[in-house]
Design a protein around this motif. Structure first.
Motif, PDB file in Angstrom:
ATOM      1  N   GLY A 222       0.772  -1.232   0.000  1.00 55.08           N
ATOM      2  CA  GLY A 222       0.000   0.000   0.000  1.00 55.08           C
ATOM      3  C   GLY A 222       0.805   1.285   0.000  1.00 55.08           C
ATOM      4  O   GLY A 222       0.229   2.379   0.036  1.00 55.08           O
ATOM      5  N   THR A 223       2.109   1.197  -0.052  1.00 47.02           N
ATOM      6  CA  THR A 223       2.926   2.413  -0.110  1.00 47.02           C
ATOM      7  C   THR A 223       2.842   3.024  -1.499  1.00 47.02           C
ATOM      8  O   THR A 223       3.021   2.338  -2.500  1.00 47.02           O
ATOM      9  CB  THR A 223       4.386   2.094   0.225  1.00 47.02           C
ATOM     10  OG1 THR A 223       4.456   1.534   1.547  1.00 47.02           O
ATOM     11  CG2 THR A 223       5.232   3.348   0.176  1.00 47.02           C
ATOM     12  N   THR A 224       2.561   4.322  -1.550  1.00 51.50           N
ATOM     13  CA  THR A 224       2.356   5.004  -2.825  1.00 51.50           C
ATOM     14  C   THR A 224       3.472   5.994  -3.124  1.00 51.50           C
ATOM     15  O   THR A 224       4.155   6.489  -2.221  1.00 51.50           O
ATOM     16  CB  THR A 224       1.019   5.747  -2.840  1.00 51.50           C
ATOM     17  OG1 THR A 224       0.998   6.699  -1.765  1.00 51.50           O
ATOM     18  CG2 THR A 224      -0.142   4.785  -2.675  1.00 51.50           C
ATOM     19  N   ASN A 225       3.605   6.287  -4.400  1.00 50.57           N
ATOM     20  CA  ASN A 225       4.582   7.253  -4.874  1.00 50.57           C
ATOM     21  C   ASN A 225       3.962   7.973  -6.066  1.00 50.57           C
ATOM     22  O   ASN A 225       3.316   7.333  -6.912  1.00 50.57           O
ATOM     23  CB  ASN A 225       5.874   6.544  -5.294  1.00 50.57           C
ATOM     24  CG  ASN A 225       6.922   7.520  -5.779  1.00 50.57           C
ATOM     25  OD1 ASN A 225       7.229   8.490  -5.108  1.00 50.57           O
ATOM     26  ND2 ASN A 225       7.469   7.264  -6.956  1.00 50.57           N
ATOM     27  N   TYR A 226       4.137   9.311  -6.124  1.00 48.05           N
ATOM     28  CA  TYR A 226       3.530  10.099  -7.197  1.00 48.05           C
ATOM     29  C   TYR A 226       4.555  11.018  -7.843  1.00 48.05           C
ATOM     30  O   TYR A 226       5.464  11.537  -7.177  1.00 48.05           O
ATOM     31  CB  TYR A 226       2.398  10.973  -6.655  1.00 48.05           C
ATOM     32  CG  TYR A 226       1.206  10.212  -6.135  1.00 48.05           C
ATOM     33  CD1 TYR A 226       1.112   9.883  -4.786  1.00 48.05           C
ATOM     34  CD2 TYR A 226       0.175   9.830  -6.985  1.00 48.05           C
ATOM     35  CE1 TYR A 226       0.019   9.185  -4.302  1.00 48.05           C
ATOM     36  CE2 TYR A 226      -0.922   9.136  -6.509  1.00 48.05           C
ATOM     37  CZ  TYR A 226      -0.995   8.813  -5.163  1.00 48.05           C
ATOM     38  OH  TYR A 226      -2.079   8.125  -4.689  1.00 48.05           O
ATOM     39  N   ALA A 227       4.361  11.262  -9.118  1.00 51.00           N
ATOM     40  CA  ALA A 227       5.119  12.306  -9.781  1.00 51.00           C
ATOM     41  C   ALA A 227       4.654  13.654  -9.226  1.00 51.00           C
ATOM     42  O   ALA A 227       3.476  13.823  -8.899  1.00 51.00           O
ATOM     43  CB  ALA A 227       4.895  12.254 -11.279  1.00 51.00           C
ATOM     44  N   ASP A 228       5.573  14.600  -9.143  1.00 50.15           N
ATOM     45  CA  ASP A 228       5.216  15.917  -8.602  1.00 50.15           C
ATOM     46  C   ASP A 228       4.084  16.563  -9.390  1.00 50.15           C
ATOM     47  O   ASP A 228       3.246  17.269  -8.827  1.00 50.15           O
ATOM     48  CB  ASP A 228       6.444  16.835  -8.613  1.00 50.15           C
ATOM     49  CG  ASP A 228       7.471  16.454  -7.566  1.00 50.15           C
ATOM     50  OD1 ASP A 228       8.632  16.889  -7.704  1.00 50.15           O
ATOM     51  OD2 ASP A 228       7.119  15.724  -6.617  1.00 50.15           O
ATOM     52  N   SER A 229       4.043  16.309 -10.682  1.00 47.08           N
ATOM     53  CA  SER A 229       3.059  16.961 -11.543  1.00 47.08           C
ATOM     54  C   SER A 229       1.619  16.503 -11.279  1.00 47.08           C
ATOM     55  O   SER A 229       0.681  17.171 -11.708  1.00 47.08           O
ATOM     56  CB  SER A 229       3.411  16.712 -13.010  1.00 47.08           C
ATOM     57  OG  SER A 229       3.428  15.323 -13.293  1.00 47.08           O
ATOM     58  N   VAL A 230       1.447  15.385 -10.581  1.00 46.13           N
ATOM     59  CA  VAL A 230       0.088  14.877 -10.348  1.00 46.13           C
ATOM     60  C   VAL A 230      -0.282  14.830  -8.873  1.00 46.13           C
ATOM     61  O   VAL A 230      -1.423  14.492  -8.535  1.00 46.13           O
ATOM     62  CB  VAL A 230      -0.097  13.482 -10.970  1.00 46.13           C
ATOM     63  CG1 VAL A 230       0.277  13.489 -12.444  1.00 46.13           C
ATOM     64  CG2 VAL A 230       0.685  12.423 -10.216  1.00 46.13           C
TER      65      VAL A 230
END
Length: 115
Positions: free
Chosen positions: A55-63
């Motif tokens: 369940g660990t998430t990672n996102y691009a800064d743009s989104v």
């Protein structure tokens, strides 16, 4: 082998929302990372978001703050909720499934955001 099938792409106006789904089938390992990447015309493929089996998430800064990735391990499915869409989000979105030593991609689904 793992097969990934994406759905949910389409045409939406700026400010609108879309939800992408990616269903996995085949040999599915419990410990894995699933995610979404996108590729716009003339640009390199970029990671949008990923989520581990824990369940660990990672996102691009743009989104960040606009997109949310989630998964249902019982259904072997990963989702991408996209809100406040912008024209620059227009791209082919690819689902990805990754385990140690192996990396699988879906066929892609087109997302087009009109201004």
């Amino acid at each position: 082998q793992v097969q990934l099938v994406e759905s949910g792409g389409g045409l939406v106006q700026a400010g609108g929302s879309l939800r992408l789904s990616c269903a996995a089938s085949g040999t599915f390992f419990t410990i894995n990372v699933m995610g979404w990447s996108r590729q716009a015309p003339g640009k390199q493929r970029e990671l949008v978001a990923s989520i581990t089996s824990g369940g660990t998430t990672n996102y691009a800064d743009s989104v960040k703050g606009r997109f949310t990735i989630s998964r249902d391990n019982t259904k072997k499915t990963v989702y991408l909720q996209m809100n406040s869409l912008k024209p620059e989000d227009t791209a082919v979105y690819y689902c990805n499934y990754r385990i140690v030593g192996q990396n699988y991609w879906g066929q892609g689904t087109q997302v087009t955001v009109s201004s």
